[in-house]
Enzyme design. Structure first.
Site, PDB file in Angstrom:
ATOM      1  N   GLN A   1      18.676  41.438  94.313  1.00  0.00           N
ATOM      2  CA  GLN A   1      19.730  40.531  94.714  1.00  0.00           C
ATOM      3  C   GLN A   1      21.111  41.106  94.403  1.00  0.00           C
ATOM      4  OE1 GLN A   1      17.457  40.085  92.371  1.00  0.00           O
ATOM      5  NE2 GLN A   1      16.148  38.328  92.798  1.00  0.00           N
TER       6      GLN A   1
ATOM      7  N   HIS B   1       4.862  36.011  88.807  1.00  0.00           N
ATOM      8  CA  HIS B   1       6.230  35.660  88.441  1.00  0.00           C
ATOM      9  C   HIS B   1       6.481  34.164  88.565  1.00  0.00           C
ATOM     10  CE1 HIS B   1      10.354  36.879  87.564  1.00  0.00           C
ATOM     11  NE2 HIS B   1      10.769  36.039  88.497  1.00  0.00           N
TER      12      HIS B   1
ATOM     13  N   SER C   1      13.473  37.597  82.431  1.00  0.00           N
ATOM     14  CA  SER C   1      13.497  39.050  82.612  1.00  0.00           C
ATOM     15  C   SER C   1      13.976  39.414  84.007  1.00  0.00           C
ATOM     16  CB  SER C   1      12.101  39.636  82.388  1.00  0.00           C
ATOM     17  OG  SER C   1      11.201  39.160  83.368  1.00  0.00           O
ATOM     18  N   HIS C   2      14.557  40.587  84.119  1.00  0.00           N
ATOM     19  CA  HIS C   2      14.896  41.179  85.415  1.00  0.00           C
ATOM     20  C   HIS C   2      14.576  42.664  85.334  1.00  0.00           C
ATOM     21  CE1 HIS C   2      17.439  39.781  89.042  1.00  0.00           C
ATOM     22  NE2 HIS C   2      16.374  39.013  88.904  1.00  0.00           N
ATOM     23  N   ASN C   3      13.328  42.951  85.002  1.00  0.00           N
ATOM     24  CA  ASN C   3      12.918  44.318  84.693  1.00  0.00           C
ATOM     25  C   ASN C   3      12.841  45.210  85.927  1.00  0.00           C
ATOM     26  OD1 ASN C   3      12.627  43.345  82.094  1.00  0.00           O
ATOM     27  ND2 ASN C   3      10.431  42.985  82.309  1.00  0.00           N
TER      28      ASN C   3
ATOM     29  N   SER D   1      19.043  35.387  97.587  1.00  0.00           N
ATOM     30  CA  SER D   1      20.502  35.463  97.467  1.00  0.00           C
ATOM     31  C   SER D   1      20.943  34.598  96.293  1.00  0.00           C
ATOM     32  CB  SER D   1      21.168  34.972  98.753  1.00  0.00           C
ATOM     33  OG  SER D   1      20.882  35.850  99.822  1.00  0.00           O
ATOM     34  N   GLN D   2      21.968  35.059  95.604  1.00  0.00           N
ATOM     35  CA  GLN D   2      22.353  34.430  94.339  1.00  0.00           C
ATOM     36  C   GLN D   2      23.333  33.272  94.521  1.00  0.00           C
ATOM     37  OE1 GLN D   2      21.111  35.936  90.951  1.00  0.00           O
ATOM     38  NE2 GLN D   2      19.722  35.927  92.692  1.00  0.00           N
TER      39      GLN D   2
ATOM     40  N   ASN E   1      10.277  32.550  74.763  1.00  0.00           N
ATOM     41  CA  ASN E   1       9.732  33.914  74.674  1.00  0.00           C
ATOM     42  C   ASN E   1       9.665  34.581  76.032  1.00  0.00           C
ATOM     43  OD1 ASN E   1       7.140  33.193  75.920  1.00  0.00           O
ATOM     44  ND2 ASN E   1       6.683  32.170  73.995  1.00  0.00           N
TER      45      ASN E   1
ATOM     46  N   LYS F   1      16.941  29.367  77.174  1.00  0.00           N
ATOM     47  CA  LYS F   1      15.804  30.011  77.828  1.00  0.00           C
ATOM     48  C   LYS F   1      16.050  31.513  77.886  1.00  0.00           C
ATOM     49  CE  LYS F   1      12.828  29.771  81.926  1.00  0.00           C
ATOM     50  NZ  LYS F   1      12.715  29.343  83.336  1.00  0.00           N
TER      51      LYS F   1
END
Length: 779
Positions: free
Chosen positions: A243, A52, A97-99, A316-317, A523, A94
């Site tokens: 998160q 990642h 992903s957050h799969n 944490s966001q 992409n 941009k």
């Protein structure tokens, strides 16, 4: 200060499993440090050496992408790509992903996916102006897939709506391969009008490192490592790795950061996204060619008992790391606090090229920046020389193997029943992957900021006015930016090379269909494990296809994301990989948005035309018709001639700019019949079509798919001017491109005739009923 680096009180083998590291990785870490890592340092290496963060399996393949071009200002390596769109404006964009997080916590996983990509945009100094998404779920006959869909859509709409950024378009497909592993890819666009682009490199020794935004908690710890492993029956135990976002803090962070960036007093900025404080500090130091010292005691904490490991790996966001001018520090801190944000100095830039972390008067981690960020390990894979045998067998499939069409009826291989061609059209329109996504779009605010030209679903690409934010640039600028996200995963499954070429071509075609010139792509490469021969071959072949198409269409790659290990294990340890899904996010520019066209017909009696390439194939191999109606995923996707693809798109854009064309729609999923149906449904008008094809199966004529084909309409009063335009362009394009009139817009029915034989005659309200209600009727 006390040195605690020699605290090795942990089980190495167990810890390596937790961090997704190998024994070879551990040996390399020891070599680079000149000692054994402590447990905190091992965790830092675990996230920074994950796929990642460092692309350890894909980096050699990504190196072959074309990344430069006349409009590219910033390519891969920064938080987002940047292109010049004229009028002193720059477009920042941009896709990410957050799969895996969305698979186990769909609402928060999707919501924080939106938040993360927005931070990538405004970290560069740009105001976010739009979000698009590309989603994949299992078929809706399973309640678990419906729950995932509801949760993901709610998460995207909640975060985007609250933060005030419009969600303007996207794509959604359904297939059982995604049942255990949905895909949630989010693309964001931003508008930059400052002279300087904010980059991530810390380039001044002694400058303070400022932590800005939300507090740090235990949510998201190890999220990067979690995203770099496969999902299994125990994945629900990883909920703490997901998160939790707060869009209202994000909104404050956007405004505060953009105000701060305008002062010129922020030297560098980095979002604390994947791998949290570890990644942001290491990349900031490495990109600046310096080091960084961080004191964890100064980090705003949500909980009192947090360890160094948790501080450093928390995701944490709504958190940012900035390097600022020391003489302006207090002014900036007050500015951030006005927005209700934490703003703490937690360290400084140092000359020694190391990341040094301290807590409670102890050094808890000390690692060379190059070891964490620059010289990350690369996994070398052999690429099989020939396509797998099972695919070569599928490529030999021929449409002659299908039942013969008699009296405009054909037997379905799927349920062994006879259907008329009209019934097949209605059947395909009810396929959730083709049907209207209005149930989803209605939950998104697509109009906030008042720059959205077309509502989602109205046109082949999203289109936004490039309305200046800066008073200096408000000079009657009528230009706009178009964006589209595309991938036919079934084609990529059957031929990763051709399928990926087609994904780039279609995304460019969609942008061209509204009248915009394609400029660049981002992409998102969603694939299964690269550790299998076929998995890596799919990834490698797809990258080759993307590269070839981008070179031919002059749309360089400005960045993106790689998401591997998208596969799920059941209780019996059986692995189900997703279809390989390289999602292409294309952006383009139109000089005057008032000339842009949407997909639906405009006026009764307008002429309907078709442009295409004799050299680009179209077939029912790999088509939606073959899959959804016959239950067959076989054949080889058609080859696209990229030179002709470019010619067709250029012709269309030029015709749109001259106001000849009233509407435009590319032929993709479902073929010509579905494209015509969609134009009818969007306009509530019919079409009378007369085709002259000879020696072709009727289902091929109606449902074949391929590249370089676009249907468009024009007012019959423009025919003479348009034919002159065609004649001029024929001299440039040669005999490889055809432009032919195929019918006219009618009142209430879609009628398709071939050689004076009527293949279908359907009321538009019949078409609309199937198309508009398919997804909502699945619940």
């Amino acid at each position: 200060m006390i040195d605690s680096l020699n605290n090795y009180n942990y089980d190495v083998n167990d810890s390596l499993k937790v961090e997704n590291l190998t024994t070879e990785d551990y040996e390399e870490i020891c070599k680079r440090l000149g000692r054994k890592p402590n447990r905190t340092e091992l965790g830092m290496f675990g996230v920074m050496w994950s796929e990642h963060c460092c692309y350890r399996n894909s980096k050699p393949l990504l190196a072959n992408f074309p990344t430069t071009g006349k409009n590219v200002l910033v390519g891969p390596g920064e938080n987002a790509g940047v292109i010049d769109v004229g009028n002193d404006q720059k477009l920042v964009f941009k896709i990410e992903s957050h799969n895996h997080p969305s698979a186990i916590e769909p609402f928060q996983g999707a919501a924080t996916g939106v938040g993360g990509i927005l931070r990538d945009i405004f970290t560069m100094g740009a105001r976010p102006i739009a979000v698009l998404n590309s989603l994949r779920f299992g078929n809706l006959d399973k309640s678990s897939n419906i729950s995932l869909l509801r949760g993901v859509v709610s998460g995207i709409s909640h975060y985007g709506n609250c933060v005030g950024v419009p969600t303007v378009g996207g794509e959604i497909y359904f297939d059982d391969s995604y049942s255990g592993n949905p895909l949630v890819n989010v693309m964001a666009l931003g508008l930059l009008e400052t002279d300087e682009i904010v980059c991530s490199g810390a380039k001044e020794v002694g400058y303070p490192v400022l932590y800005v935004g939300n507090t740090t908690g235990k949510d998201g710890v190890g999220g990067a490592s979690f995203a770099s492993s496969e999902l299994n029956t125990n994945s629900l135990d990883n909920r703490p790795a997901v998160q939790v976002g707060d869009p209202f803090i994000e909104k404050s962070l956007i405004e505060a950061c953009l105000d701060a960036f305008k002062t010129g007093d922020v030297i560098a900025a980095q979002d604390m996204g994947a791998a949290g404080l570890t990644c942001s500090s290491a990349e900031m130091a490495a990109n600046g060619g310096l080091g960084i010292s961080i004191n964890l005691d100064l980090v705003p904490a949500r909980e009192n008992d947090m360890t160094a490991y948790q501080y450093l790996l928390s995701e944490s966001q709504e958190r940012m790391l900035l390097v600022v001018k020391e003489e302006k520090l207090n002014i900036l801190i007050e500015q951030f606090k006005k927005w209700g944000l934490f703003a703490n100095v937690i360290g400084e830039v140092i000359s020694k090229k190391e990341v040094i972390i301290s807590q409670k008067n102890q050094i808890v981690a000390q690692i060379p920046t190059s070891a964490l960020s620059d010289e990350t390990p690369i996994n070398i894979h052999k690429v099989i020389k020939e396509p797998p045998d099972y695919l070569q067998k599928k490529w030999k499939w021929s449409e002659d193997e299908l039942p013969i069409i008699t009296n405009n009826k054909i037997l379905s291989f799927k349920d062994k029943k006879q259907y008329s061609l009209s019934e097949i059209i209605l059947n395909l329109l009810s396929n959730p992957s083709i049907a209207s996504k209005s149930w989803i779009y209605k939950q998104y605010d697509s109009q906030v900021q008042s720059n959205t030209v077309f509502k989602p679903g109205e046109a082949d690409a999203a289109l936004l006015r490039l309305r200046a934010q800066d008073e200096r640039n408000k000079n009657n600028n009528f230009s706009g930016v178009a964006a589209s996200v595309d991938c036919n995963s079934r084609w990529v499954l059957l031929d990763p090379y051709r399928g990926s070429i087609a994904a780039v071509a279609e995304s460019a075609r969609n942008v061209s269909c509204v009248g915009a010139e394609p400029l660049a792509i981002t992409n998102n490469l969603n694939f299964s494990s690269p550790n299998t021969e076929i998995g890596y071959w799919q990834l490698s072949s797809a990258c080759d296809g993307i590269s070839k198409a981008c070179i031919a269409l002059e749309t360089p790659v400005t960045g993106g994301n790689v998401s591997l290990y998208n596969e799920s294990k059941n209780k019996n340890n059986q692995v189900t990989p997703i279809y390989p899904t390289p999602v292409i996010g294309m952006v383009g520019k139109i000089q005057n948005v008032d000339k842009a066209v949407s997909s639906g017909w405009k006026n009764i009696n307008d002429q309907i035309w078709l442009i295409g390439s004799y050299r680009s194939e179209s077939s029912i191999g790999g088509s939606s018709y073959l899959d959804y109606f016959h239950g067959l995923i076989t054949g080889r996707p058609p080859k696209i001639n990229l030179q002709d693809e470019k010619y067709c798109q250029t012709f269309l854009r030029d015709a749109i700019s001259k106001n000849y064309i009233s509407s435009s729609h590319d032929i993709s999923d479902g073929g010509l019949a579905i494209a015509l149906s969609e134009c009818c449904i969007l306009s509530s008008k019919g079409a009378n079509i007369q085709l002259e094809e000879k020696n072709a199966r009727k289902d091929n004529i109606l449902f074949s798919e391929g590249g370089s084909r676009i249907i468009f309409s024009l007012n019959k009063m423009e025919e003479t001017n348009f034919l002159n335009f065609v004649s001029i362009n024929n001299k440039n394009f040669g005999s490889n491109i055809y432009v032919k009139k195929i019918g006219f817009v009618s009142e209430a029915n879609l009628t398709i005739n071939v050689q004076d034989e009527e293949l279908c005659n359907l009321r538009v309200d019949e078409l609309a009923e199937k198309f508009n209600n398919s997804i909502s009727n699945s619940f």
